[in-house]
Design an enzyme around this catalytic site. Structure first.
Site, PDB file in Angstrom:
ATOM      1  N   CYS A  63       0.835  -1.195   0.000  1.00  0.00           N
ATOM      2  CA  CYS A  63       0.000   0.000   0.000  1.00  0.00           C
ATOM      3  C   CYS A  63       0.879   1.258   0.000  1.00  0.00           C
ATOM      4  CB  CYS A  63      -0.977  -0.036   1.179  1.00  0.00           C
ATOM      5  SG  CYS A  63      -2.366   1.103   1.003  1.00  0.00           S
ATOM      6  N   HIS A 106      -3.615  -5.663   1.055  1.00  0.00           N
ATOM      7  CA  HIS A 106      -2.964  -5.999   2.328  1.00  0.00           C
ATOM      8  C   HIS A 106      -3.047  -7.494   2.642  1.00  0.00           C
ATOM      9  CE1 HIS A 106      -2.337  -1.857   3.858  1.00  0.00           C
ATOM     10  NE2 HIS A 106      -3.392  -1.580   3.131  1.00  0.00           N
ATOM     11  N   GLU A 134      -1.229  -9.035   4.686  1.00  0.00           N
ATOM     12  CA  GLU A 134      -0.950  -9.218   6.108  1.00  0.00           C
ATOM     13  C   GLU A 134      -2.204  -9.191   6.968  1.00  0.00           C
ATOM     14  OE1 GLU A 134      -0.824  -4.693   5.646  1.00  0.00           O
ATOM     15  OE2 GLU A 134      -0.414  -6.481   4.420  1.00  0.00           O
TER      16      GLU A 134
END
Length: 230
Positions: free
Chosen positions: A86, A203, A205
């Site tokens: 990002c 994302h 994660e």
């Protein structure tokens, strides 16, 4: 695997990234303050998401001038691995470590939703635990995620196999509707020529544990650990 996560003023995803890395590696990553330049002894450097310096000027433009970027550039030139997610991708493009730029989303609105990514190749350290053509879910949260580059650069990325992920439908189709931010050729992530630097807007994660709602992003971190711990 020895990993470090860069912390800039305004970054807000460093803890999410730390959780993902620790789940896969069993080791806590090192937090790297943006005013430091020492990144020695690390296998992987991660630039996480957020709003570095409040996204003043262009997203990532101020962070790209921080002292730590000289160390990250040297790390990449030595063949070290770098992951930018990002705002991390925005910073990598502003620093010249990856080509292109990120513009305002096509609809001029901040997007916060799940998207689906198609894996364009599975022979890299980042994607070795996925399969080529596999589709996985990833949250996105950005206002400036519209990837753009000139046609020659886009053709080079395609020709050299440097497109990592594309926005896709759940069936893996590349459609305008799947491409919510308007990125050129549905590109969601790109590699450096040596495949050691990866930048992507969504994302992974944030989907690494069932308690987060899924584990679609965990193979990326498991693959890195398998590659860098070898």
């Amino acid at each position: 695997m020895r990993a470090g996560i860069v912390v800039f003023p305004g970054i807000n995803r460093e803890r999410d990234m730390a959780i993902a890395l620790e789940l896969s590696s069993g080791h806590k990553p090192r937090m790297l303050w943006h005013k430091d330049s020492d990144v020695t002894g690390l296998d992987l450097i991660v630039i996480p998401g957020g709003f570095s310096y409040g996204d003043y000027l262009r997203c990532g433009a101020m962070a790209a001038q921080s002292p730590i970027m000289a160390g990250i550039r040297a790390h990449a030139e030595r063949g070290g691995h770098v992951l930018g997610v990002c705002n991390g991708l925005q910073i990598l493009t502003e620093a010249g470590l990856l080509p292109g730029a990120l513009l305002r989303n096509a609809g001029l609105r901040f997007l916060s939703m799940d998207c689906h990514l198609r894996v364009e190749r599975a022979d890299t350290d980042f994607t070795r635990h996925y399969q080529r053509g596999q589709v996985f879910r990833a949250p996105l949260a950005h206002g400036d995620g519209n990837y753009i580059a000139d046609d020659d650069t886009l053709d080079r990325l395609e020709g050299e196999g440097l497109v990592a992920f594309r926005y896709a439908t759940t069936e893996g189709e590349i459609t305008p509707h799947a491409n919510r931010n308007g990125s050129a050729r549905n590109i969601a992530g790109i590699y450096s020529p040596n495949l050691r630097v990866l930048g992507l807007m969504p994302h992974p994660e944030d989907l690494v544990d069932p308690l987060m709602g899924g584990t679609d992003g965990k193979p990326l971190f498991d693959g890195l650990v398998a590659a860098l711990a070898a």
